[in-house]
Design a protein around this motif. Structure first.
Motif, PDB file in Angstrom:
ATOM      1  N   ILE A 308       0.842  -1.201   0.000  1.00 25.13           N
ATOM      2  CA  ILE A 308       0.000   0.000   0.000  1.00 25.13           C
ATOM      3  C   ILE A 308       0.877   1.249   0.000  1.00 25.13           C
ATOM      4  O   ILE A 308       0.589   2.238  -0.685  1.00 25.13           O
ATOM      5  N   GLY A 309       1.982   1.211   0.764  1.00 21.75           N
ATOM      6  CA  GLY A 309       2.911   2.334   0.776  1.00 21.75           C
ATOM      7  C   GLY A 309       3.561   2.555  -0.575  1.00 21.75           C
ATOM      8  O   GLY A 309       3.771   3.704  -1.007  1.00 21.75           O
ATOM      9  N   GLN A 310       3.894   1.464  -1.278  1.00 22.22           N
ATOM     10  CA  GLN A 310       4.476   1.587  -2.615  1.00 22.22           C
ATOM     11  C   GLN A 310       3.456   2.148  -3.599  1.00 22.22           C
ATOM     12  O   GLN A 310       3.801   2.937  -4.485  1.00 22.22           O
ATOM     13  N   ALA A 311       2.195   1.738  -3.437  1.00 23.35           N
ATOM     14  CA  ALA A 311       1.141   2.337  -4.257  1.00 23.35           C
ATOM     15  C   ALA A 311       0.983   3.817  -3.933  1.00 23.35           C
ATOM     16  O   ALA A 311       0.756   4.645  -4.825  1.00 23.35           O
ATOM     17  N   ALA A 312       1.123   4.163  -2.645  1.00 27.59           N
ATOM     18  CA  ALA A 312       1.033   5.567  -2.245  1.00 27.59           C
ATOM     19  C   ALA A 312       2.139   6.389  -2.892  1.00 27.59           C
ATOM     20  O   ALA A 312       1.907   7.533  -3.303  1.00 27.59           O
ATOM     21  N   THR A 313       3.351   5.826  -2.983  1.00 27.48           N
ATOM     22  CA  THR A 313       4.433   6.538  -3.661  1.00 27.48           C
ATOM     23  C   THR A 313       4.044   6.885  -5.082  1.00 27.48           C
ATOM     24  O   THR A 313       4.262   8.013  -5.552  1.00 27.48           O
ATOM     25  N   ALA A 314       3.456   5.911  -5.788  1.00 29.20           N
ATOM     26  CA  ALA A 314       3.050   6.151  -7.178  1.00 29.20           C
ATOM     27  C   ALA A 314       1.898   7.145  -7.260  1.00 29.20           C
ATOM     28  O   ALA A 314       1.933   8.094  -8.053  1.00 29.20           O
ATOM     29  N   ARG A 315       0.870   6.968  -6.427  1.00 29.93           N
ATOM     30  CA  ARG A 315      -0.291   7.848  -6.489  1.00 29.93           C
ATOM     31  C   ARG A 315       0.063   9.277  -6.084  1.00 29.93           C
ATOM     32  O   ARG A 315      -0.342  10.239  -6.726  1.00 29.93           O
ATOM     33  N   VAL A 316       0.816   9.406  -4.990  1.00 31.98           N
ATOM     34  CA  VAL A 316       1.240  10.740  -4.557  1.00 31.98           C
ATOM     35  C   VAL A 316       2.170  11.355  -5.599  1.00 31.98           C
ATOM     36  O   VAL A 316       2.069  12.540  -5.932  1.00 31.98           O
ATOM     37  N   GLY A 317       3.091  10.557  -6.144  1.00 33.79           N
ATOM     38  CA  GLY A 317       4.026  11.060  -7.147  1.00 33.79           C
ATOM     39  C   GLY A 317       3.330  11.519  -8.416  1.00 33.79           C
ATOM     40  O   GLY A 317       3.693  12.550  -8.999  1.00 33.79           O
ATOM     41  N   LEU A 318       2.330  10.764  -8.869  1.00 37.24           N
ATOM     42  CA  LEU A 318       1.581  11.170 -10.062  1.00 37.24           C
ATOM     43  C   LEU A 318       0.887  12.511  -9.840  1.00 37.24           C
ATOM     44  O   LEU A 318       0.929  13.403 -10.693  1.00 37.24           O
ATOM     45  N   ALA A 319       0.258  12.668  -8.661  1.00 39.28           N
ATOM     46  CA  ALA A 319      -0.420  13.931  -8.364  1.00 39.28           C
ATOM     47  C   ALA A 319       0.580  15.069  -8.193  1.00 39.28           C
ATOM     48  O   ALA A 319       0.348  16.190  -8.651  1.00 39.28           O
ATOM     49  N   ALA A 320       1.697  14.780  -7.527  1.00 37.65           N
ATOM     50  CA  ALA A 320       2.709  15.812  -7.324  1.00 37.65           C
ATOM     51  C   ALA A 320       3.311  16.259  -8.652  1.00 37.65           C
ATOM     52  O   ALA A 320       3.513  17.463  -8.880  1.00 37.65           O
ATOM     53  N   GLY A 321       3.591  15.300  -9.533  1.00 40.45           N
ATOM     54  CA  GLY A 321       4.143  15.662 -10.837  1.00 40.45           C
ATOM     55  C   GLY A 321       3.186  16.494 -11.658  1.00 40.45           C
ATOM     56  O   GLY A 321       3.598  17.345 -12.454  1.00 40.45           O
ATOM     57  N   ALA A 322       1.872  16.271 -11.447  1.00 39.99           N
ATOM     58  CA  ALA A 322       0.862  17.056 -12.160  1.00 39.99           C
ATOM     59  C   ALA A 322       0.554  18.377 -11.467  1.00 39.99           C
ATOM     60  O   ALA A 322      -0.295  19.141 -11.942  1.00 39.99           O
ATOM     61  N   GLY A 323       1.203  18.641 -10.323  1.00 40.64           N
ATOM     62  CA  GLY A 323       1.002  19.896  -9.612  1.00 40.64           C
ATOM     63  C   GLY A 323      -0.275  19.964  -8.806  1.00 40.64           C
ATOM     64  O   GLY A 323      -0.720  21.057  -8.440  1.00 40.64           O
ATOM     65  N   ASP A 324      -0.900  18.832  -8.495  1.00 44.59           N
ATOM     66  CA  ASP A 324      -2.159  18.800  -7.752  1.00 44.59           C
ATOM     67  C   ASP A 324      -1.866  18.408  -6.302  1.00 44.59           C
ATOM     68  O   ASP A 324      -1.884  17.231  -5.941  1.00 44.59           O
ATOM     69  N   ALA A 325      -1.609  19.414  -5.458  1.00 48.31           N
ATOM     70  CA  ALA A 325      -1.238  19.160  -4.069  1.00 48.31           C
ATOM     71  C   ALA A 325      -2.383  18.548  -3.273  1.00 48.31           C
ATOM     72  O   ALA A 325      -2.164  17.701  -2.405  1.00 48.31           O
ATOM     73  N   ALA A 326      -3.623  18.945  -3.555  1.00 54.77           N
ATOM     74  CA  ALA A 326      -4.765  18.390  -2.826  1.00 54.77           C
ATOM     75  C   ALA A 326      -4.909  16.898  -3.110  1.00 54.77           C
ATOM     76  O   ALA A 326      -5.172  16.097  -2.209  1.00 54.77           O
ATOM     77  N   ALA A 327      -4.737  16.508  -4.363  1.00 55.18           N
ATOM     78  CA  ALA A 327      -4.838  15.086  -4.716  1.00 55.18           C
ATOM     79  C   ALA A 327      -3.693  14.291  -4.098  1.00 55.18           C
ATOM     80  O   ALA A 327      -3.873  13.146  -3.686  1.00 55.18           O
ATOM     81  N   ALA A 328      -2.513  14.900  -4.038  1.00 55.96           N
ATOM     82  CA  ALA A 328      -1.373  14.223  -3.415  1.00 55.96           C
ATOM     83  C   ALA A 328      -1.646  13.963  -1.938  1.00 55.96           C
ATOM     84  O   ALA A 328      -1.386  12.872  -1.420  1.00 55.96           O
ATOM     85  N   ALA A 329      -2.190  14.975  -1.234  1.00 55.26           N
ATOM     86  CA  ALA A 329      -2.521  14.809   0.187  1.00 55.26           C
ATOM     87  C   ALA A 329      -3.578  13.735   0.374  1.00 55.26           C
ATOM     88  O   ALA A 329      -3.472  12.878   1.257  1.00 55.26           O
ATOM     89  N   ARG A 330      -4.594  13.766  -0.462  1.00 53.15           N
ATOM     90  CA  ARG A 330      -5.678  12.788  -0.362  1.00 53.15           C
ATOM     91  C   ARG A 330      -5.149  11.366  -0.581  1.00 53.15           C
ATOM     92  O   ARG A 330      -5.520  10.426   0.139  1.00 53.15           O
ATOM     93  N   ALA A 331      -4.284  11.192  -1.563  1.00 52.95           N
ATOM     94  CA  ALA A 331      -3.723   9.868  -1.854  1.00 52.95           C
ATOM     95  C   ALA A 331      -2.969   9.317  -0.652  1.00 52.95           C
ATOM     96  O   ALA A 331      -3.084   8.136  -0.315  1.00 52.95           O
ATOM     97  N   GLY A 332      -2.193  10.170   0.004  1.00 51.36           N
ATOM     98  CA  GLY A 332      -1.428   9.723   1.160  1.00 51.36           C
ATOM     99  C   GLY A 332      -2.310   9.308   2.320  1.00 51.36           C
ATOM    100  O   GLY A 332      -2.093   8.261   2.939  1.00 51.36           O
TER     101      GLY A 332
END
Length: 471
Positions: A308-332
């Motif tokens: 789940i943590g490895q999936a979080a790295t990908a999900r947070v990273g995808l949102a962070a790379g797209a500049g969506d801080a709210a989505a990154a926080a939600r993913a974590g």
């Protein structure tokens, strides 16, 4: 934040959380199964060595502890590829997928990680080749040290392949298609059981055969994953191994910058469990064997929140790379909630079923089996109580990696595991009268402290302003 989400998407914020939970589960499920299959390799060999005898099981535990401690640098750098790959793809999404710049960025991150792994594993090989001397210097019995060296000299040649597989698995996770790595791992587990049994028993290779089967399994995983990526029409365009012999200095420095703190944190965590295994050696072979049972079981449950943590790295990273801080926080936060729920259930299971679990690893007719089973059951109860902290810390660490925050978590690991947890455990074992159980009490305290610190760190960075600044 919620009002903004409704204004942009036209959906209530709760639906965003629900969608994120479904996306995280869809991504993490194959990763978890991959982790569990890899853990099954170790569990299979532990069970086989347990039927070979208490000394073989104890030697295998010492060997595996040293092996994974020295694998940590390569594994940490391999894991560094995941946030770089995910953020590169997220940036491609932000640009509407236009151009091939993001494809090149993914390829460069993958190649650089492979180079970094190759560079750091050479010193590990040198130490593993002389594992007997290392273990004797750490106070282990000479006969156990020699047996453990038989394992490390066979298993060490699979370390580059395993680390390479982790790099490719990170690529597949960043592409949100981790299924290939899962199927490869599951097939290898099925094939490894008869191979390991044949090498250990009919071939008469014993502990050396166990190490050899791990090397063969890791090589098979790497080669099969490469073949599947090469045959996939979408993945083929990345040409991940094209001109891999040419080092990329700029991206290699980035991999080391992100990956060395991950490697150090992993070394601190793996190292504290390895130190615990070595400390068990002070109490005899039965204590080491009981520790092997408890650590393998706890490690099996740990594979789920780790995935789940490895999936979080990908999900947070995808949102962070797209500049969506709210989505990154939600993913974590979604990932932390999922990991917490699972480990709460595992805590109940370990506490309530500890004797039955311990006997799964032992032959009831073997000399000393009853002593090992009794102590193993006690350690499993202690492990049950620190399941929650173990799950939270690994998922929070995965989320932090998604925003390339790796140095502070490394310091948390140093404080929690080595500054507090291990000294407390050794004190309770030696002077508190708890013996081997005291060592595990210390491990639990260390994990709880690291979990609290990691969660606080993510809470701070996931606030919308901080997250935007971080990404």
């Amino acid at each position: 934040m919620d009002a903004g989400n409704m204004a942009v998407t036209g959906r209530p914020a709760s639906s965003d959380w629900g969608m994120e939970a479904r996306a995280t589960l869809a991504l993490s499920a194959p990763i978890v199964l991959t982790n569990l299959s890899q853990m099954a390799l170790a569990l299979t060999e532990t069970a086989l060595l347990g039927h070979l005898g208490t000394e073989a099981l104890a030697a295998g535990m010492l060997a595996v502890s040293l092996h994974f401690a020295l694998l940590a640098p390569g594994l940490g750098l391999a894991l560094a590829a995941a946030p770089l790959q995910a953020q590169a793809r997220g940036a491609g999404r932000l640009a509407g997928g236009a151009g091939r710049g993001w494809v090149r960025a993914v390829r460069r991150a993958t190649r650089a990680a492979l180079w970094a792994v190759a560079l750091v594993l050479l010193p590990s090989w040198a130490l593993l080749w002389e594992a007997a001397a290392v273990l004797r210097a750490l106070g282990q019995a000479p006969e156990l040290a020699e047996l453990a060296q038989d394992y490390t000299r066979a298993a060490m040649f699979g370390m580059p392949a395993f680390s390479g597989f982790i790099v490719l698995r990170g690529f597949l996770a960043a592409m949100e298609r981790p299924g290939a790595a899962m199927w490869v791992s599951l097939c290898v587990v099925v094939l490894n059981l008869p191979v390991a049994w044949a090498l250990i028993f009919p071939a008469g290779l014993g502990v050396f055969g166990a190490g050899l089967s791990i090397t063969l399994a890791n090589m098979a995983m790497l080669l099969a994953t490469l073949v599947l990526i090469r045959r996939d029409r979408v993945f083929r365009r990345f040409r991940l191994l094209g001109r891999v012999w040419r080092p990329d200095g700029a991206r290699l420095r980035e991999v080391f910058f992100v990956g060395m703190p991950i490697a150090a944190a992993m070394l601190l965590e793996i190292g504290v469990f390895s130190a615990a295994a070595l400390a068990m050696g002070w109490f005899g072979a039965a204590a080491v064997a009981a520790h092997a049972i408890a650590i393998q079981t706890a490690s099996a449950t740990f594979m789920v929140p780790m995935g789940i943590g490895q999936a979080a790295t990908a999900r947070v990273g995808l949102a962070a790379g797209a500049g969506d801080a709210a989505a990154a926080a939600r993913a974590g936060w979604v990932a932390v909630a999922l990991g917490t729920a699972f480990m709460s259930a595992m805590a109940v299971l370990l506490v309530s079923m500890s004797p039955e679990i311990a006997w799964l690893f032992l032959d009831r007719a073997a000399p000393g089996a009853a002593e090992v089973a009794a102590l193993g059951a006690t350690l499993l109860v202690v492990a049950g109580f620190f399941q929650l902290g173990d799950g939270i810390q690994v998922v929070a660490a995965g989320a932090l990696r998604g925003v390339k925050d790796t140095r502070v978590p490394m310091l948390f690991a140093a404080l929690g595991y080595w500054g507090i947890g291990l000294p407390f455990g050794l004190f309770m074992a030696r002077f508190g009268g708890f013996g081997p159980t005291g060592i595990w009490m210390g491990l639990g305290v260390g994990l709880a402290i690291v979990a609290a610190l990691m969660l606080r760190r993510w809470q701070r960075l996931s606030r919308r302003g901080s997250a935007r600044k971080q990404v």
